[in-house]
Design an enzyme around this catalytic site. Structure first.
Site, PDB file in Angstrom:
ATOM      1  N   GLU A   9       0.928  -1.013   0.047  1.00 52.08           N
ATOM      2  CA  GLU A   9      -0.081  -0.101   0.019  1.00 52.08           C
ATOM      3  C   GLU A   9       0.814   1.348   0.045  1.00 52.08           C
ATOM      4  OE1 GLU A   9      -2.289   3.077   0.262  1.00 52.08           O
ATOM      5  OE2 GLU A   9      -3.061   1.182  -0.229  1.00 52.08           O
ATOM      6  N   GLN A  10       0.529   2.142  -1.143  1.00 51.66           N
ATOM      7  CA  GLN A  10       1.553   3.425  -0.931  1.00 51.66           C
ATOM      8  C   GLN A  10       1.243   4.075   0.285  1.00 51.66           C
ATOM      9  OE1 GLN A  10       0.486   5.866  -4.490  1.00 51.66           O
ATOM     10  NE2 GLN A  10      -1.676   5.744  -4.123  1.00 51.66           N
ATOM     11  N   ARG A  12     -16.965   3.896   5.076  1.00 54.66           N
ATOM     12  CA  ARG A  12     -15.802   3.127   4.728  1.00 54.66           C
ATOM     13  C   ARG A  12     -14.670   2.983   5.522  1.00 54.66           C
ATOM     14  NH1 ARG A  12     -15.466   2.917  -1.134  1.00 54.66           N
ATOM     15  NH2 ARG A  12     -17.265   4.207  -2.351  1.00 54.66           N
ATOM     16  N   TYR A  27     -28.237   8.776   4.213  1.00 55.34           N
ATOM     17  CA  TYR A  27     -28.306   7.690   5.212  1.00 55.34           C
ATOM     18  C   TYR A  27     -27.552   7.902   6.542  1.00 55.34           C
ATOM     19  CZ  TYR A  27     -24.698   5.733   2.057  1.00 55.34           C
ATOM     20  OH  TYR A  27     -23.479   5.665   1.154  1.00 55.34           O
ATOM     21  N   ASP A  46     -11.871  -1.581  -8.543  1.00 53.93           N
ATOM     22  CA  ASP A  46     -12.015  -0.262  -9.401  1.00 53.93           C
ATOM     23  C   ASP A  46     -11.098  -0.464 -10.720  1.00 53.93           C
ATOM     24  OD1 ASP A  46     -14.415   0.849  -8.205  1.00 53.93           O
ATOM     25  OD2 ASP A  46     -12.974   2.307  -7.032  1.00 53.93           O
TER      26      ASP A  46
END
Length: 398
Positions: free
Chosen positions: A35-36, A110, A216, A294
């Protein structure tokens, strides 16, 4: 469980990358996530987790952690008219999701989803501060090069590095992104500052000419998440870190129901970024390289399936590698063949939804609103929610 020595490198430590590591670990296959960022974190705000994702997270053992903060929805697809908030249609989800699909639908921040998935990844499996600059294939292996001058060799490299994927360039030549003409605003509102209608355990969609807005609760109901789609302005960036002002957000909804404007007014600094249009890729894999989430199939957020499809990808990919760890290239081809048609369909229906949501007032809009009143989206979208990604792998192997 697999005793294979197959080496798996995952580029990207977001939801899809960590889900891949978690499902591989469950299958007995170790992996390393590169992970960067200097720390694991999810930018952005909230998302909806439908049953097709929830059942997979439950199998990972991540639901106890997730439900500490996730909000189980009681009402979904509550469509409201833009000018007066009149309810056009609403779906009672209490009991219905579990009866039809065996799981509830949740809303979640998230960061809380990332934390829950991380709990299923072994400690030491994530290397931070490692930005991938290139990937090359040597015979049947791949080498990932990083900005700090180091590199890693693996039998399988999974590109889970998002919409601007570096790995994708080594897999295929994607068609350039084009402007969709629309952008997204995202904002968070503390529940104590939100109107009562927005604090309910409901997913509400306000529809109006050229715009729509969804809200929401998340974080156990302590925060209300806003996502609004509007015409794109000049210079809007495709970036989670791009921001706007509350005044700019309000200007897009100037004539809308005053209660909605009250909700927007209470928002913190909103994010704003362009939604670029991308056609589905014809292939995701090349030798020992493959794509996930993605990086493979970016989609508009209108069916709330972006994170769910990354989780499905991860579950299928882990199963395929575990079934044939001595032939990883074949496993990647099988993964692609099982996933590409479903994700392309979701890309396409999400794309088409923008037009439906943004109809100007008139005969087409009136026909749409009448159709919403008669619709049962929970049943109509059964092809999404009833899907069991791992069962599909097992069925394809028979």
């Amino acid at each position: 469980m697999s005793a294979s020595p197959v080496r798996v490198a995952i580029v990207g430590g977001g939801i899809g990358g960590l889900a891949a590591a978690a499902f591989l670990h469950r299958a007995g296959i170790p992996s390393v996530v590169y992970e960067q960022a200097p720390e694991l974190r999810e930018v952005g705000a909230g998302l909806v987790l439908a049953p097709n994702a929830v059942r997979l997270l439950r199998r990972l053992g991540a639901m106890d952690r997730l439900t500490e903060h996730a909000v189980p929805l009681e009402v979904g697809w509550e469509f409201r008219r833009w000018e007066d908030g009149r309810v056009l249609s609403a779906e009672d989800l209490v009991g219905a999701c579990e009866r039809l699909y065996g799981e509830r639908t949740y809303t979640v921040h998230r960061a809380d989803l990332l934390d829950a998935i991380s709990s299923a990844v072994p400690s030491g499996a994530v290397r931070l501060g490692r930005r991938c600059t290139s990937v090359t294939v040597r015979a049947d292996r791949a080498v990932v090069a990083f900005a700090d001058g180091t590199s890693a060799e693996a039998d399988v490299v999974i590109g889970a590095d998002g919409v601007h994927s570096t790995v994708r360039g080594a897999v295929t030549t994607p068609t350039p992104a084009t402007s969709s003409g629309i952008c997204a605003f995202r904002a968070l509102v503390p529940a104590e500052h939100a109107p009562a209608f927005a604090r309910r355990r409901a997913q509400t969609l306000w529809l109006g000419p050229d715009h729509h807005l969804v809200h929401y609760p998340i974080r156990g109901g302590a925060v209300v998440n806003l996502v609004a789609i509007a015409p794109a302005g000049d210079g809007t960036a495709e970036s989670w870190s791009a921001t706007a002002t509350v005044a700019e957000f309000l200007a897009e909804f100037a004539d809308w129901d005053p209660r909605l404007r009250e909700l927007i007014q209470a928002a913190g600094t909103p994010g704003r970024w362009a939604l670029l249009d991308r056609r589905p890729l014809e292939r995701w894999s090349h030798g020992p390289l493959t794509l996930l989430g993605d990086a493979a199939h970016p989609m508009f957020p209108f069916f709330a399936q972006g994170a769910a499809q990354s989780i499905e990808d991860a579950a299928v990919l882990a199963r395929c590698i575990a079934q044939d760890p001595q032939a990883p290239v074949d496993a990647l081809r099988r993964y692609e063949s099982l996933r590409i048609a479903r994700t392309a369909r979701l890309q396409e229906v999400s794309h088409a939804r923008a037009h439906v949501n943004h109809l100007p007032d008139g005969p087409e809009q009136e026909a749409r609103d009448a159709a919403l009143a008669d619709a049962d989206p929970l049943v109509a979208n059964g092809w999404i929610y009833a899907y069991d990604a791992e069962a599909e792998v097992s069925a394809a192997s028979v």
